[in-house]
Design an enzyme around this catalytic site. Structure first.
Site, mmCIF file in Angstrom:
data_model
loop_
_atom_site.group_PDB
_atom_site.id
_atom_site.type_symbol
_atom_site.label_atom_id
_atom_site.label_comp_id
_atom_site.label_asym_id
_atom_site.label_seq_id
_atom_site.Cartn_x
_atom_site.Cartn_y
_atom_site.Cartn_z
ATOM 1 N N THR A 82 5.570 -0.660 -0.588
ATOM 2 C CA THR A 82 4.568 0.207 -1.214
ATOM 3 C C THR A 82 4.483 -0.046 -2.711
ATOM 4 O OG1 THR A 82 6.106 2.061 -1.585
ATOM 5 C CG2 THR A 82 4.956 1.990 0.535
ATOM 6 N N ILE A 103 6.206 -0.227 3.886
ATOM 7 C CA ILE A 103 7.245 0.786 3.843
ATOM 8 C C ILE A 103 8.195 0.461 2.692
ATOM 9 C CG2 ILE A 103 8.602 -0.450 5.596
ATOM 10 C CD1 ILE A 103 9.579 2.315 6.612
ATOM 11 N N CYS A 104 8.710 1.505 2.046
ATOM 12 C CA CYS A 104 9.703 1.373 0.989
ATOM 13 C C CYS A 104 9.180 0.463 -0.135
ATOM 14 C CB CYS A 104 11.015 0.870 1.580
ATOM 15 S SG CYS A 104 12.414 0.891 0.446
ATOM 16 N N GLY A 105 9.925 -0.575 -0.487
ATOM 17 C CA GLY A 105 9.532 -1.445 -1.586
ATOM 18 C C GLY A 105 8.191 -2.113 -1.396
ATOM 19 N N ALA A 109 4.832 4.362 3.968
ATOM 20 C CA ALA A 109 5.944 5.260 4.309
ATOM 21 C C ALA A 109 7.112 4.960 3.390
ATOM 22 C CB ALA A 109 6.362 5.094 5.770
#
Length: 206
Positions: free
Chosen positions: A112, A108-110, A159
Site C-alpha cells: 500500500t 497489502i501492508c508495504g 489491507a
C-alpha cells in the site's frame, strides 16, 4: 473443502521479491487456486527471490513481460524493501498500468505504501497498517484513508499486515469467487474459527 472446478480463467499474478511477507497472501492464493485460477509469480527478473521467512521462490515471469490483458489480478504483498529502497517502485508502476486497463490490483501492508508513493491512493478509498504509515510517504490521499480491516474501491483492494483473511475476503468478493453468505461464512471460518461457518461452506460445496 474442495474447489468449484469452474472453467480456467486468466491467471492471477503474485508479485514476489526479497523480504516478501509470506503470511499475507496465503489465504488468497490458496483459495483462488482451489477455484480455478492459476497463480503465477512475478519477479523483477527471472532470478530467484527469498521471502522474509526464508522461502526461495523462482518467478514464473519477469515484471516487464507482464501485461494487464493477460491477467485477472495483480497482488502486491508487503516486504521490507518497500520501505528501505526504491527497488520495488516498478511494481507500483505496473499496478498503475493494471488500474488504467481496468484490471484489479490488491495490495497489502508495504504494497500500500508503494501505491501511495505512485499516487494511486490519492483519489481512492484505502487502508493500510495505520494512517501515519502512509502519511510518511508524503502522499496526498490522507483524507481517503479508512480505518478498517480491508477496503475495496473500484478495482483496487488494500489491507494492513494483520488482515490476511479480510484481504482474501475482498479479493474473493471482487472476483466473484464467493458471494453472499458463502463469502461471509468463509471469512468467519478463517477469521473467527466459527464452526457453524464450516457447515455453510460444506453445504455450498466449498
Amino acid at each position: 473443502m474442495s474447489g468449484n472446478h469452474e472453467p480456467v480463467r486468466k491467471p492471477v499474478h503474485l508479485a514476489v521479491y526479497d523480504t516478501l511477507a509470506d503470511w499475507e497472501t496465503g489465504h488468497t492464493t490458496a483459495y483462488l487456486a482451489r477455484n480455478g485460477y492459476e497463480i503465477r509469480t512475478v519477479g523483477a527478473s527471472p532470478a530467484p527471490v527469498r521471502s522474509i521467512g526464508g522461502l526461495r521462490i523462482q518467478p514464473d515471469i519477469a515484471l516487464d513481460d507482464l501485461r494487464p490483458e493477460d491477467s485477472s489480478l495483480l497482488i502486491l504483498p508487503g516486504a521490507d524493501l518497500w520501505d528501505t529502497s526504491d527497488d520495488l517502485a516498478p511494481f507500483a508502476r505496473k499496478a498503475r498500468e493494471f488500474l488504467d486497463a481496468d484490471v484489479p490490483v490488491a495490495a497489502i501492508c508495504g504494497g500500500t505504501a508503494g501505491l501511495a508513493r505512485e499516487g494511486l491512493l490519492d483519489d481512492r478509498a484505502h487502508t493500510s497498517a495505520v494512517s501515519f504509515y502512509l502519511a510518511a510517504t508524503g502522499y496526498k490521499g490522507g483524507e481517503r484513508y479508512v480505518d478498517t480491516d480491508a477496503v475495496t474501491d473500484g478495482r483496487l483492494i488494500t489491507a494492513g499486515p494483520t488482515e490476511p483473511v479480510a484481504f482474501a475476503r475482498e479479493v474473493f468478493g471482487l472476483l466473484g469467487v464467493y458471494e453472499g453468505e458463502v463469502l461471509d461464512a468463509w471469512y468467519r471460518l478463517f477469521h473467527d474459527s466459527d464452526a457453524e461457518a464450516y457447515a455453510v461452506l460444506e453445504a455450498a460445496g466449498q
